[in-house]
Scaffold this active site. Structure first.
Site, PDB file in Angstrom:
ATOM      1  N   ALA A  70       0.861  -1.431   0.000  1.00 47.96           N
ATOM      2  CA  ALA A  70      -0.086   0.272  -0.239  1.00 47.96           C
ATOM      3  C   ALA A  70       0.850   0.993  -0.461  1.00 47.96           C
ATOM      4  CB  ALA A  70      -1.216  -0.080   1.421  1.00 47.96           C
ATOM      5  N   CYS A  88      -3.457  -8.970   6.211  1.00 46.51           N
ATOM      6  CA  CYS A  88      -3.232  -7.722   6.943  1.00 46.51           C
ATOM      7  C   CYS A  88      -3.407  -7.734   8.200  1.00 46.51           C
ATOM      8  CB  CYS A  88      -4.758  -6.255   6.377  1.00 46.51           C
ATOM      9  SG  CYS A  88      -4.540  -5.003   7.087  1.00 46.51           S
ATOM     10  N   LYS A 126      -3.368 -14.201  -0.449  1.00 44.38           N
ATOM     11  CA  LYS A 126      -2.315 -14.145  -0.037  1.00 44.38           C
ATOM     12  C   LYS A 126      -2.943 -14.482   1.356  1.00 44.38           C
ATOM     13  CE  LYS A 126       1.052 -10.933   0.822  1.00 44.38           C
ATOM     14  NZ  LYS A 126       0.907  -9.435   1.365  1.00 44.38           N
ATOM     15  N   ASN A 164       7.068 -15.710   0.364  1.00 45.35           N
ATOM     16  CA  ASN A 164       7.123 -14.117   0.900  1.00 45.35           C
ATOM     17  C   ASN A 164       7.898 -14.418   2.105  1.00 45.35           C
ATOM     18  OD1 ASN A 164       5.513 -11.853   1.591  1.00 45.35           O
ATOM     19  ND2 ASN A 164       6.556 -11.549   0.199  1.00 45.35           N
ATOM     20  N   GLY A 165       8.692 -13.564   2.181  1.00 47.71           N
ATOM     21  CA  GLY A 165       9.458 -12.413   3.301  1.00 47.71           C
ATOM     22  C   GLY A 165      10.679 -13.178   3.726  1.00 47.71           C
ATOM     23  N   ASP A 166      11.336 -11.857   3.885  1.00 49.12           N
ATOM     24  CA  ASP A 166      12.533 -11.557   4.021  1.00 49.12           C
ATOM     25  C   ASP A 166      13.493 -12.433   2.772  1.00 49.12           C
ATOM     26  OD1 ASP A 166      11.876 -10.757   6.309  1.00 49.12           O
ATOM     27  OD2 ASP A 166      12.737 -12.694   7.569  1.00 49.12           O
ATOM     28  N   ARG A 193       9.997  -5.724   1.293  1.00 47.83           N
ATOM     29  CA  ARG A 193      10.253  -4.819   1.337  1.00 47.83           C
ATOM     30  C   ARG A 193      11.973  -5.010   0.190  1.00 47.83           C
ATOM     31  NH1 ARG A 193      10.257  -6.122   7.364  1.00 47.83           N
ATOM     32  NH2 ARG A 193       9.738  -8.467   6.336  1.00 47.83           N
TER      33      ARG A 193
HETATM   34  C1  LIG Z   1       4.740  -0.880   2.808  1.00 52.10           C
HETATM   35  C2  LIG Z   1       3.761  -1.850   3.059  1.00 52.10           C
HETATM   36  C3  LIG Z   1       2.498  -1.711   2.179  1.00 52.10           C
HETATM   37  C4  LIG Z   1       2.088  -3.386   2.660  1.00 52.10           C
HETATM   38  N1  LIG Z   1       0.900  -3.728   1.825  1.00 52.10           N
HETATM   39  C5  LIG Z   1       0.016  -4.488   1.737  1.00 52.10           C
HETATM   40  C6  LIG Z   1      -0.902  -4.907   0.527  1.00 52.10           C
HETATM   41  O1  LIG Z   1      -1.250  -3.639   0.547  1.00 52.10           O
HETATM   42  N2  LIG Z   1      -1.682  -5.983   0.958  1.00 52.10           N
HETATM   43  C7  LIG Z   1      -0.655  -7.413   1.256  1.00 52.10           C
HETATM   44  O2  LIG Z   1      -1.057  -8.590   1.138  1.00 52.10           O
HETATM   45  N3  LIG Z   1       0.285  -7.165   1.723  1.00 52.10           N
HETATM   46  C8  LIG Z   1       0.810  -5.843   2.090  1.00 52.10           C
HETATM   47  N4  LIG Z   1       1.830  -6.032   2.507  1.00 52.10           N
HETATM   48  C9  LIG Z   1       2.963  -6.980   3.112  1.00 52.10           C
HETATM   49  C10 LIG Z   1       4.064  -7.287   1.851  1.00 52.10           C
HETATM   50  O3  LIG Z   1       3.188  -7.525   0.656  1.00 52.10           O
HETATM   51  C11 LIG Z   1       5.031  -8.936   2.197  1.00 52.10           C
HETATM   52  O4  LIG Z   1       3.798  -9.769   2.330  1.00 52.10           O
HETATM   53  C12 LIG Z   1       5.696  -8.698   3.579  1.00 52.10           C
HETATM   54  O5  LIG Z   1       6.195  -7.512   3.476  1.00 52.10           O
HETATM   55  C13 LIG Z   1       7.429  -9.197   3.771  1.00 52.10           C
HETATM   56  O6  LIG Z   1       7.374  -9.658   2.732  1.00 52.10           O
HETATM   57  P1  LIG Z   1       8.783  -9.197   2.492  1.00 52.10           P
HETATM   58  O7  LIG Z   1       9.670  -9.518   4.386  1.00 52.10           O
HETATM   59  O8  LIG Z   1       9.224  -8.671   1.205  1.00 52.10           O
HETATM   60  O9  LIG Z   1       8.896  -7.072   2.648  1.00 52.10           O
HETATM   61  C14 LIG Z   1       2.896  -4.953   2.952  1.00 52.10           C
HETATM   62  C15 LIG Z   1       3.673  -3.961   3.455  1.00 52.10           C
HETATM   63  C16 LIG Z   1       4.609  -2.993   3.249  1.00 52.10           C
HETATM   64  C17 LIG Z   1       6.184  -2.797   3.878  1.00 52.10           C
END
Ligand SMILES: Cc1cc2nc3c(=O)[nH]c(=O)nc-3n(C[C@H](O)[C@H](O)[C@H](O)COP(=O)(O)O)c2cc1C
Length: 382
Positions: free
Chosen positions: A28, A111, A153, A214-216, A239
């Site tokens: 978002a 969420c 997801k 997904n994650g990290d 991220r």
């Molecule tokens: C700023 C921000 C906004 C996010 N908005 C959403 C979203 O709208 N929908 C969703 O499924 N996940 C959202 N996420 C979660 C990410 O899609 C992802 O699942 C989470 O960051 C873990 O993955 P990563 O370790 O690669 O960051 C958001 C994460 C961040 C940091």
């Protein structure tokens, strides 16, 4: 050194084929048309739009419509939809396919925001297995005539004592979803701690549909490691690409069997910042585009020597001309701060002692026919 050979094939989501098994995680306020285009200019993958709500779409909410904008080069329109009412979700999926020509719909059940889970939505919803199934079935029924795959997801569960992901995987499969993406954290963890890749591996074992992990994933090597350790069909990257859209270049190379670690000097980073701002301004107009760009400044400059005054000025930038003047003052030769490689970025936060849930939410694990309030302006999706 691992002898692991990455899968040569891309990612298949029902009728949709993506050359590289990499998905930009919906974020978002970040993954708007400009950012998706910026990332797509770097690599190949599936670039998912920011989350919109089914109520917002069905009721014609202007803010929702404003988010449903696609770049002219965006050939695969992929949208994340949130909804807790099967009827609204079905109608919204129909609108996305029929009016917006989307090629992929992802449903968000992850969420962790208290405002959302308190109503039984977001990451709390999969606890109601029956309701989850109803929502997924409606979405799949609406999208199937258009040959549009639906994915979901989710997170591991509400907390370690209330895990939902294995049931969610089975329900997604039975409902006709083309894949399930798992963020290896519980709602209670929010973004803290480490993502549990063992849970991702367990889900791969549990279902026959493709699982996206997904994650990290901070570097391309992490993505390969995740595939190797868990057997996922693809990786979802959030991220790790904040202020580093070139990560998609490294990811595409890694999945093509090449080892590339892009280490841009500050001059190249500045050029990327300029491109990002320019795309935002094209899509949103110069004033809003520059305002949106400000939130990315600290991610781009993370680890570089740029001083506080420069960062502050960039954080207030209000025109492309002003941005150009500021960027010209950066030392283009300053090398990339390699100590940032592999380091977490973006939100991390701390775990929650208790997840906010509706009264008695955990007493019944079915919830078929239950009404979960969904506001049209639910904009935080993570
Ligand atoms: C700023 C921000 C906004 C996010 N908005 C959403 C979203 O709208 N929908 C969703 O499924 N996940 C959202 N996420 C979660 C990410 O899609 C992802 O699942 C989470 O960051 C873990 O993955 P990563 O370790 O690669 O960051 C958001 C994460 C961040 C940091």
């Amino acid at each position: 050194m691992s002898s692991f050979a990455p899968p040569a094939q891309g990612l298949t989501l029902g009728p949709l084929r993506v050359d590289t098994p990499v998905v930009l995680a919906p974020m978002a306020g970040i993954t708007n048309a400009a950012y998706r285009r910026l990332c797509a200019e770097q690599g190949a993958g599936l670039y998912v739009c920011e989350m919109i709500t089914s109520r917002g779409l069905v009721e014609g909410d202007q803010h929702t419509k404003d988010m449903l904008v696609f770049d002219e080069l965006e050939t695969i329109r992929s949208v994340q939809l949130y909804g807790s009412d099967p009827v609204y979700v079905g109608k919204a999926a129909e609108i996305l396919c029929g009016e917006y020509g989307v090629a992929h719909i992802d449903l968000n059940f992850g969420c962790p925001v208290p405002k959302v889970t308190r109503k039984g939505g977001g990451g709390a919803l999969p606890w109601k297995r029956g309701l989850l199934g109803e929502i997924l079935e409606r979405a799949v029924a609406a999208a199937t005539p258009y040959d549009v795959p639906v994915t979901m997801k989710t997170r591991k569960g509400i907390d370690e004592d209330h895990l939902t992901y294995l049931d969610a995987g089975r329900i997604a499969q039975e409902s006709g979803c083309a894949a399930i993406a798992l963020h290896g954290r519980t709602v209670a963890q929010a973004y803290s701690g480490a993502a549990d890749w063992d849970a991702i591996a367990a889900l791969v074992e549990h279902v026959d549909i493709p699982v996206l992990g997904n994650g990290d994933v901070w570097e391309a090597a992490d993505a390969l490691r995740m595939v190797e350790q868990t057997g996922v069909a693809g990786v979802v990257v959030g991220r790790g690409c904040l202020g580093r859209p070139w990560l998609f270049r490294d990811l595409a190379a890694a999945f093509a069997g090449e080892q590339v670690a892009t280490l841009p000097a500050l001059g190249e980073v500045a050029a990327m910042m300029r491109r990002h701002a320019e795309l935002l301004c094209q899509h949103l107009g110069e004033e809003r585009g520059c305002k949106e760009f400000r939130k990315h400044v600290s991610w781009y400059l993370k680890g570089f020597g740029a001083g506080g005054e420069m960062r502050r000025s960039l954080g207030l930038v209000d025109s492309l001309a002003a941005l150009d003047r500021l960027l010209a003052d950066l030392d283009p030769a300053e090398p990339f701060p390699v100590r940032e490689l592999g380091a977490p970025r973006g939100r991390q936060g701390s775990p929650r002692a208790r997840v906010a849930l509706p009264e008695g939410w955990l007493d019944d694990a079915d919830g078929r026919g239950r009404h979960v309030q969904e506001d049209a302006d639910e904009t935080t999706g993570g």
